[in-house]
Enzyme design. Sequence first.
Site, mmCIF file in Angstrom:
data_model
loop_
_atom_site.group_PDB
_atom_site.id
_atom_site.type_symbol
_atom_site.label_atom_id
_atom_site.label_comp_id
_atom_site.label_asym_id
_atom_site.label_seq_id
_atom_site.Cartn_x
_atom_site.Cartn_y
_atom_site.Cartn_z
ATOM 1 N N ARG A 17 11.887 -1.709 11.293
ATOM 2 C CA ARG A 17 10.691 -1.127 11.762
ATOM 3 C C ARG A 17 10.311 -1.780 13.086
ATOM 4 O O ARG A 17 10.133 -3.043 13.194
ATOM 5 C CB ARG A 17 9.575 -0.932 10.853
ATOM 6 N N ARG A 19 -1.372 -7.041 13.813
ATOM 7 C CA ARG A 19 -1.894 -6.025 12.834
ATOM 8 C C ARG A 19 -2.618 -6.560 11.858
ATOM 9 O O ARG A 19 -3.640 -6.143 11.425
ATOM 10 C CB ARG A 19 -0.637 -5.530 12.159
ATOM 11 N N ARG A 24 10.820 -6.948 5.309
ATOM 12 C CA ARG A 24 10.884 -5.420 5.275
ATOM 13 C C ARG A 24 11.488 -5.097 6.811
ATOM 14 O O ARG A 24 12.152 -4.242 7.096
ATOM 15 C CB ARG A 24 9.561 -4.781 5.450
ATOM 16 N N LYS A 57 0.909 -1.217 -0.207
ATOM 17 C CA LYS A 57 0.200 0.117 -0.096
ATOM 18 C C LYS A 57 0.897 1.327 0.133
ATOM 19 O O LYS A 57 0.720 2.228 -0.847
ATOM 20 C CB LYS A 57 -0.981 -0.015 1.295
ATOM 21 N N ARG A 92 -9.184 3.758 8.809
ATOM 22 C CA ARG A 92 -8.976 2.284 9.082
ATOM 23 C C ARG A 92 -10.238 1.826 10.202
ATOM 24 O O ARG A 92 -10.308 0.488 10.399
ATOM 25 C CB ARG A 92 -7.662 2.195 10.310
HETATM 26 P P1 AMP Z 1 1.194 1.938 8.630
HETATM 27 O O1 AMP Z 1 2.208 2.715 8.255
HETATM 28 O O2 AMP Z 1 0.084 2.689 7.822
HETATM 29 O O3 AMP Z 1 0.923 0.370 8.329
HETATM 30 O O4 AMP Z 1 0.762 2.566 10.014
HETATM 31 C C1 AMP Z 1 1.490 2.068 11.133
HETATM 32 C C2 AMP Z 1 0.699 2.179 12.357
HETATM 33 O O5 AMP Z 1 0.259 3.520 12.529
HETATM 34 C C3 AMP Z 1 -0.340 1.217 12.370
HETATM 35 O O6 AMP Z 1 -0.177 -0.076 12.859
HETATM 36 C C4 AMP Z 1 -1.238 2.079 13.799
HETATM 37 O O7 AMP Z 1 -0.598 1.851 15.054
HETATM 38 C C5 AMP Z 1 -0.831 3.345 13.387
HETATM 39 N N1 AMP Z 1 -1.832 4.021 12.202
HETATM 40 C C6 AMP Z 1 -1.731 4.301 11.280
HETATM 41 N N2 AMP Z 1 -2.813 4.777 10.874
HETATM 42 C C7 AMP Z 1 -3.821 4.817 11.389
HETATM 43 C C8 AMP Z 1 -5.140 4.995 11.611
HETATM 44 N N3 AMP Z 1 -5.703 5.570 10.718
HETATM 45 N N4 AMP Z 1 -5.905 4.956 12.666
HETATM 46 C C9 AMP Z 1 -5.142 4.537 13.991
HETATM 47 N N5 AMP Z 1 -4.011 4.035 13.886
HETATM 48 C C10 AMP Z 1 -3.305 4.361 12.829
#
Ligand code: AMP
Length: 187
Positions: A133, A144, A127, A13, A88
Site C-alpha cells: 500500500r 497517520r 502489511r 480495524k 474521523r
Molecule cells: P483507512 O483504510 O481507513 O486507513 O484509510 C486510508 C486513508 O483514506 C486515510 O489515511 C485517509 O487518507 C483516507 N480516509 C479514509 N477515511 C477517511 C475519513 N473518514 N476522512 C478523511 N480521510 C479518510
Amino acid sequence: MRIVLMGPPGAGKGTQAVKIAEGLGVPHISTGEIFRANLAAGTPLGVEAKRYMEAGEYVPDEVTNSMVAARVAEPDAAQGFILDGYPRTLAQVGELDSILQGLDTALDKVVEITANTDEVVARLLNRAKEQGRADDTEEVIRRRMDVYAEQTEPLVNVYSERGLLVKVDGMGSMDEVTARLLAALGR
Ligand code: AMP
C-alpha cells in the site's frame, strides 16, 4: 445494528470490521476502501483523494461526507452497517448525525479498538511489505498515527459522553479480538 468502529491505524480495524459485519449480517462500509477502489479505477474522486492518502493526511470532509451519505442510504444498509474509518473528525461526527437523522435512525454503538503504538507500527510495516500500500511507508505511517491522535482520538470522548462507546483490546490473535468484539456488541 449501526456501529462505528474506531482505532488507530494498524489496530486491525479493517480485518475485524469485515468479520463483525459478516457475523451481524450487515454491510462493511470502509471509507478507506472506497477511496482505494476509486483510486484504482482512476475516477475523479480517486484522483482527488490520492494526494491526501499518499501523505497520510485526511481527505477533505466535503469529499468524504457526501460519499458516506450516498453509501449509507443504499438499500443494503437499511438494516444496519459497520462503519470503518468514518467518522474521523469532529465535523464528520456532526455530519454523520445529520445523515442518520435524515434516515430517521441513529448509531447503536461505537467501538474503539485499542492498541499498543510500537506493535501497531510493526504491523503496518509488515502489511506494507505484503500488500504494497502506497500509504504504508514508515514516514507516512508515523504521520497517520499523529493525525489519528490529533483529529480522531478526541471523538472517543464525544461518543463516551453519549454513552455509546465500548473499548475493546485489539492485542492478541485475530480470533481472540473478534470474540471480544462480538461479546462487546452483545453477541
Ligand atoms: P483507512 O483504510 O481507513 O486507513 O484509510 C486510508 C486513508 O483514506 C486515510 O489515511 C485517509 O487518507 C483516507 N480516509 C479514509 N477515511 C477517511 C475519513 N473518514 N476522512 C478523511 N480521510 C479518510
